[in-house]
Design a protein around this motif. Structure first.
Motif, PDB file in Angstrom:
ATOM      1  N   LEU A  13       0.725  -1.169  -0.149  1.00  0.00           N
ATOM      2  CA  LEU A  13      -0.034   0.089  -0.027  1.00  0.00           C
ATOM      3  C   LEU A  13       0.839   1.134   0.195  1.00  0.00           C
ATOM      4  CD1 LEU A  13      -2.969  -0.880   2.293  1.00  0.00           C
ATOM      5  CD2 LEU A  13      -2.933  -1.205  -0.039  1.00  0.00           C
ATOM      6  N   GLY A  14       1.899   1.157   0.431  1.00  0.00           N
ATOM      7  CA  GLY A  14       2.900   2.419   0.460  1.00  0.00           C
ATOM      8  C   GLY A  14       3.706   2.427   1.629  1.00  0.00           C
ATOM      9  N   LYS A  15       4.748   3.209   1.662  1.00  0.00           N
ATOM     10  CA  LYS A  15       5.990   3.524   2.489  1.00  0.00           C
ATOM     11  C   LYS A  15       5.953   5.054   2.990  1.00  0.00           C
ATOM     12  CE  LYS A  15      10.105   3.615   1.784  1.00  0.00           C
ATOM     13  NZ  LYS A  15      11.547   3.475   1.226  1.00  0.00           N
ATOM     14  N   LYS A  16       6.212   5.529   4.105  1.00  0.00           N
ATOM     15  CA  LYS A  16       6.364   6.579   4.837  1.00  0.00           C
ATOM     16  C   LYS A  16       7.865   6.790   5.449  1.00  0.00           C
ATOM     17  CE  LYS A  16       1.875   8.188   5.374  1.00  0.00           C
ATOM     18  NZ  LYS A  16       0.796   8.711   6.178  1.00  0.00           N
ATOM     19  N   VAL A  17       8.527   7.701   5.257  1.00  0.00           N
ATOM     20  CA  VAL A  17       9.837   7.992   5.951  1.00  0.00           C
ATOM     21  C   VAL A  17       9.770   9.088   6.927  1.00  0.00           C
ATOM     22  CG1 VAL A  17      12.284   8.180   5.594  1.00  0.00           C
ATOM     23  CG2 VAL A  17      10.972   6.965   3.821  1.00  0.00           C
ATOM     24  N   TRP A  18       9.983   8.443   8.198  1.00  0.00           N
ATOM     25  CA  TRP A  18      10.127   9.687   9.152  1.00  0.00           C
ATOM     26  C   TRP A  18      11.484   9.758   9.638  1.00  0.00           C
ATOM     27  CZ3 TRP A  18       5.627   7.806  12.704  1.00  0.00           C
ATOM     28  CH2 TRP A  18       4.319   7.779  11.897  1.00  0.00           C
ATOM     29  N   ILE A  19      11.941  11.109   9.780  1.00  0.00           N
ATOM     30  CA  ILE A  19      13.220  11.591  10.058  1.00  0.00           C
ATOM     31  C   ILE A  19      13.382  12.190  11.309  1.00  0.00           C
ATOM     32  CG2 ILE A  19      15.662  12.514   9.499  1.00  0.00           C
ATOM     33  CD1 ILE A  19      14.886  11.988   6.406  1.00  0.00           C
ATOM     34  N   SER A  20      14.018  11.988  12.338  1.00  0.00           N
ATOM     35  CA  SER A  20      14.038  12.678  13.428  1.00  0.00           C
ATOM     36  C   SER A  20      14.585  14.083  13.431  1.00  0.00           C
ATOM     37  CB  SER A  20      15.025  11.916  14.477  1.00  0.00           C
ATOM     38  OG  SER A  20      15.080  12.575  15.842  1.00  0.00           O
ATOM     39  N   PRO A  21      14.031  15.024  13.636  1.00  0.00           N
ATOM     40  CA  PRO A  21      14.687  16.561  13.729  1.00  0.00           C
ATOM     41  C   PRO A  21      15.732  16.516  14.745  1.00  0.00           C
ATOM     42  CG  PRO A  21      12.565  16.653  15.008  1.00  0.00           C
ATOM     43  CD  PRO A  21      12.786  15.107  14.552  1.00  0.00           C
ATOM     44  N   ASN A  22      16.000  15.816  15.616  1.00  0.00           N
ATOM     45  CA  ASN A  22      17.054  15.726  16.550  1.00  0.00           C
ATOM     46  C   ASN A  22      18.338  14.958  16.272  1.00  0.00           C
ATOM     47  OD1 ASN A  22      15.469  17.717  18.074  1.00  0.00           O
ATOM     48  ND2 ASN A  22      14.467  15.921  18.892  1.00  0.00           N
ATOM     49  N   ASP A  23      18.041  13.917  15.258  1.00  0.00           N
ATOM     50  CA  ASP A  23      19.141  12.927  15.148  1.00  0.00           C
ATOM     51  C   ASP A  23      18.974  12.528  13.692  1.00  0.00           C
ATOM     52  OD1 ASP A  23      20.738  11.045  14.829  1.00  0.00           O
ATOM     53  OD2 ASP A  23      20.221   9.820  16.428  1.00  0.00           O
ATOM     54  N   HIS A  24      19.444  13.054  12.841  1.00  0.00           N
ATOM     55  CA  HIS A  24      19.308  12.671  11.218  1.00  0.00           C
ATOM     56  C   HIS A  24      19.463  11.312  11.031  1.00  0.00           C
ATOM     57  CE1 HIS A  24      17.857  16.752  10.470  1.00  0.00           C
ATOM     58  NE2 HIS A  24      18.927  17.201  10.838  1.00  0.00           N
ATOM     59  N   THR A  25      20.308  10.517  11.876  1.00  0.00           N
ATOM     60  CA  THR A  25      20.628   9.279  11.646  1.00  0.00           C
ATOM     61  C   THR A  25      19.530   8.350  12.034  1.00  0.00           C
ATOM     62  OG1 THR A  25      21.616   8.907  13.472  1.00  0.00           O
ATOM     63  CG2 THR A  25      23.147   9.521  11.750  1.00  0.00           C
ATOM     64  N   GLU A  26      18.530   8.752  12.688  1.00  0.00           N
ATOM     65  CA  GLU A  26      17.366   8.022  13.017  1.00  0.00           C
ATOM     66  C   GLU A  26      16.182   8.154  12.227  1.00  0.00           C
ATOM     67  OE1 GLU A  26      13.920   7.859  16.475  1.00  0.00           O
ATOM     68  OE2 GLU A  26      15.996   8.458  17.081  1.00  0.00           O
ATOM     69  N   VAL A  27      16.059   7.150  11.618  1.00  0.00           N
ATOM     70  CA  VAL A  27      14.901   6.849  10.646  1.00  0.00           C
ATOM     71  C   VAL A  27      13.905   6.093  10.799  1.00  0.00           C
ATOM     72  CG1 VAL A  27      14.368   6.879   8.017  1.00  0.00           C
ATOM     73  CG2 VAL A  27      16.571   7.904   8.834  1.00  0.00           C
ATOM     74  N   ILE A  28      12.469   6.403  10.566  1.00  0.00           N
ATOM     75  CA  ILE A  28      11.602   5.199  11.188  1.00  0.00           C
ATOM     76  C   ILE A  28      10.885   5.126   9.625  1.00  0.00           C
ATOM     77  CG2 ILE A  28       9.522   4.976  12.438  1.00  0.00           C
ATOM     78  CD1 ILE A  28      10.334   6.632  14.253  1.00  0.00           C
ATOM     79  N   VAL A  65      17.419  -1.389  13.219  1.00  0.00           N
ATOM     80  CA  VAL A  65      17.628  -1.731  14.605  1.00  0.00           C
ATOM     81  C   VAL A  65      16.438  -2.433  15.404  1.00  0.00           C
ATOM     82  CG1 VAL A  65      18.203  -0.455  16.839  1.00  0.00           C
ATOM     83  CG2 VAL A  65      19.203   0.351  14.738  1.00  0.00           C
ATOM     84  N   GLU A  66      15.368  -2.162  14.900  1.00  0.00           N
ATOM     85  CA  GLU A  66      14.194  -2.597  15.529  1.00  0.00           C
ATOM     86  C   GLU A  66      13.245  -2.726  14.442  1.00  0.00           C
ATOM     87  OE1 GLU A  66      11.156  -1.276  18.997  1.00  0.00           O
ATOM     88  OE2 GLU A  66      12.879  -0.273  18.958  1.00  0.00           O
ATOM     89  N   SER A  67      12.120  -3.683  14.657  1.00  0.00           N
ATOM     90  CA  SER A  67      11.125  -3.992  13.680  1.00  0.00           C
ATOM     91  C   SER A  67       9.854  -4.546  14.602  1.00  0.00           C
ATOM     92  CB  SER A  67      11.562  -5.017  12.905  1.00  0.00           C
ATOM     93  OG  SER A  67      10.481  -5.283  11.815  1.00  0.00           O
TER      94      SER A  67
END
Length: 78
Positions: A13-28, A65-67
């Motif tokens: 159905l699709g994918k969204k990418v969320w990037i932490s504004p405090n840590d650009h290496t953290e991506v959900i 890192v986590e799923s």
């Protein structure tokens, strides 16, 4: 790369990418499938090929890192 590859499979159905504004290496990543069964039917043998293409484009791999699995709840409107 992953979105294009996953779109080839039924019920993606699709994918969204969320990037932490405090840590650009953290991506959900929020990856949506019509059913859990469709996600689990994804051929595991295809994943290394998709990952290799991703690495070729970006020059590096990003470890997962986590799923987790979640369900969308539907409520009756009163």
């Amino acid at each position: 790369m992953w979105t294009i590859a996953l779109a080839e499979y039924p019920k993606f159905l699709g994918k969204k990418v969320w990037i932490s504004p405090n840590d650009h290496t953290e991506v959900i990543l929020i990856i949506r499938w019509a059913t859990l069964e469709q996600l689990k039917a994804l051929p595991q043998a295809d994943l290394p090929t998709i990952e290799d293409k991703f690495i070729q484009l970006l020059g590096e791999s990003s470890p997962i890192v986590e799923s987790a699995e979640y369900q969308v709840r539907k409520f009756l409107h009163f």
